[in-house]
Write an enzyme that holds these catalytic residues in place. Structure first.
Site, PDB file in Angstrom:
ATOM      1  N   GLN A  86      -5.216  -9.064  -2.346  1.00 38.74           N
ATOM      2  CA  GLN A  86      -5.311  -8.044  -1.288  1.00 38.74           C
ATOM      3  C   GLN A  86      -6.763  -7.786  -0.884  1.00 38.74           C
ATOM      4  OE1 GLN A  86      -3.464  -7.730  -4.059  1.00 38.74           O
ATOM      5  NE2 GLN A  86      -1.589  -6.581  -3.713  1.00 38.74           N
ATOM      6  N   GLY A 127       0.868  -1.173   0.000  1.00 37.96           N
ATOM      7  CA  GLY A 127       0.000   0.000   0.000  1.00 37.96           C
ATOM      8  C   GLY A 127       0.906   1.224   0.000  1.00 37.96           C
ATOM      9  N   ALA A 128       0.603   2.172  -0.915  1.00 39.59           N
ATOM     10  CA  ALA A 128       1.537   3.275  -1.175  1.00 39.59           C
ATOM     11  C   ALA A 128       1.962   4.050   0.080  1.00 39.59           C
ATOM     12  CB  ALA A 128       0.928   4.208  -2.226  1.00 39.59           C
ATOM     13  N   ASP A 157      -1.549   4.660  -6.421  1.00 35.92           N
ATOM     14  CA  ASP A 157      -0.107   4.555  -6.151  1.00 35.92           C
ATOM     15  C   ASP A 157       0.675   5.725  -6.719  1.00 35.92           C
ATOM     16  OD1 ASP A 157      -1.191   1.631  -6.093  1.00 35.92           O
ATOM     17  OD2 ASP A 157       0.670   1.689  -4.927  1.00 35.92           O
TER      18      ASP A 157
HETATM   19  O1  MRU Z   1       0.777  -4.025  -4.568  1.00 40.98           O
HETATM   20  P1  MRU Z   1       0.124  -3.272  -3.452  1.00 40.98           P
HETATM   21  O2  MRU Z   1      -0.704  -4.132  -2.552  1.00 40.98           O
HETATM   22  O3  MRU Z   1       1.108  -2.405  -2.683  1.00 40.98           O
HETATM   23  O4  MRU Z   1      -0.875  -2.265  -4.202  1.00 40.98           O
HETATM   24  C1  MRU Z   1      -1.628  -1.390  -3.411  1.00 40.98           C
HETATM   25  C2  MRU Z   1      -2.610  -0.568  -4.152  1.00 40.98           C
HETATM   26  O5  MRU Z   1      -2.691  -0.606  -5.355  1.00 40.98           O
HETATM   27  C3  MRU Z   1      -3.414   0.406  -3.326  1.00 40.98           C
HETATM   28  O6  MRU Z   1      -4.664   0.611  -3.897  1.00 40.98           O
HETATM   29  C4  MRU Z   1      -2.691   1.750  -3.242  1.00 40.98           C
HETATM   30  O7  MRU Z   1      -1.348   1.585  -2.875  1.00 40.98           O
HETATM   31  C5  MRU Z   1      -3.336   2.678  -2.255  1.00 40.98           C
HETATM   32  S1  MRU Z   1      -3.116   2.171  -0.559  1.00 40.98           S
HETATM   33  C6  MRU Z   1      -3.872   3.368   0.387  1.00 40.98           C
END
Ligand code: MRU
Length: 348
Positions: free
Chosen positions: A199, A52-53, A240
């Site tokens: 996820q 998550g970003a 992201d």
């Molecule tokens: O590969 P991930 O699980 O890190 O991808 C996460 C996402 O795409 C989320 O939607 C994004 O980071 C927003 S988290 C608040």
């Protein structure tokens, strides 16, 4: 890495180490692991123990503080060179979420300005804590703005996990649901499972159930049918990286949902803090898209589900063009189309 007791936040700074909710073990096991080195932090980001970003960014910031604390050099120049190496290592963990680079840049600026090793160590720790606190505050505000778009009884569809465990707290796309729950404001969430690494099924379903939010899990290929049959009022996702024209990179599958929203005439919302915008990029075409190991597709939870040696293509993110986005919900308010013109009024 060792296991400890349950803690309220998914990322926590404990002075000599970072305590992390292991998102790879959820939902079967709720375990907290301790990260004792920059290598531990790098590995945790790479292997999605933290993802998550915003969460990646703030964990990396704590990683820099940790690495600095462990430096034994007594020469300021050498100390700075070593910490810079930690920053570079952490920056190489995942390419798409700009929050990682934003947080590391903040840490680097503190490092460069430091006049002594002792003040550098202290200032880096304070900066990481400030990044964490700022993220929590931004997410709460995103929740407020997001909730203002919904009516009691609405059903929203979401993808991946843009929740409290992907941020300091509350989340971005999931923040309105956490606030709604606090306020007895009924909302229903449909969560896409989010292949390849689930996820949505493993994390969003778990997080919302923990919070007592009404959540229904669907597999990704059920989204169109669900929108058609279940009176979905809108789609809300995280991000992201958002380019200057509003093009948005988010978990693979988001683009398809935005196209569906257009087809069915329902709003498509992106919820993200200002730290997710990359105004150096004119459009989404320049956003680097992470490609991950094909084994994430050919195996599900350790079980092979495809022939050995099959060719795979495993992009972790896609880019939704700005014209498919109804609005972008930030901590500073809701940005409406005409994004290239409007974004600078909300994001500096
Ligand atoms: O590969 P991930 O699980 O890190 O991808 C996460 C996402 O795409 C989320 O939607 C994004 O980071 C927003 S988290 C608040």
């Amino acid at each position: 890495m060792t296991t400890t007791a349950v803690l309220p936040y998914s990322v926590q700074w404990d002075n000599s180490h970072i305590t992390l909710l292991n998102q790879q073990a959820l939902p079967a096991i709720t375990e907290f692991i301790e990260l004792h080195s920059v290598d531990d932090v790098y590995d945790s980001i790479l292997t999605l123990k933290v993802r998550g970003a915003p969460a990646i960014g703030l964990t990396a910031a704590f990683g820099v503080a940790l690495g600095a604390k462990q430096e034994t050099s007594t020469d300021l120049g050498e100390f700075k060179k070593n910490v810079k190496r930690h920053i570079e290592k952490l920056a190489s963990s995942r390419p798409t979420a700009v929050n990682l680079f934003w947080a590391l840049k903040r840490m680097e600026n503190i490092l460069l300005a430091a006049q002594s090793i002792a003040t550098a160590k202290e200032a880096l720790e304070l900066e990481a804590k400030a990044i964490f606190a700022q993220d929590e505050e931004m997410c709460r505000k995103i929740g407020e703005h997001g909730l203002s778009l919904f009516s009691k009884g609405d059903s929203l569809l979401t993808h991946c996990n843009a929740g409290g465990i992907a941020t300091a707290r509350y989340g971005t796309a999931l923040a309105p649901f956490h606030l709604a729950k606090e306020r007895d404001f009924p909302l229903k969430v449909y969560a896409c499972e989010t292949r390849p690494v689930l996820q949505g099924a493993r994390l969003t379903a778990w997080e919302l159930m923990q919070a007592g939010v009404d959540v229904t899990l669907i597999s990704d290929n059920m989204a169109a049918h669900t929108i058609q049959q279940k009176q979905i009022n809108g789609i809300i996702v995280g991000a992201d990286r958002i380019a200057a024209n509003g093009d948005t990179a988010n978990k693979i599958g988001t683009l398809g949902l935005a196209i569906l929203a257009k087809h069915y005439g329902i709003p498509f919302y992106v919820a993200a803090p200002s730290t997710t915008f990359d105004l150096t990029l004119e459009s989404g075409a320049s956003i680097p898209i992470e490609e991950r190991d094909g084994a994430e597709i050919t195996y599900i939870q350790g079980v092979r589900v495809a022939p050995e040696n099959v060719n795979t293509f495993n992009p972790a993110f896609d880019v939704t063009p700005h014209h498919l986005i109804t609005s972008i919900i930030t901590e500073n308010g809701i940005i409406t189309p005409g994004f290239a013109h409007n974004i600078p009024n909300f994001v500096k």
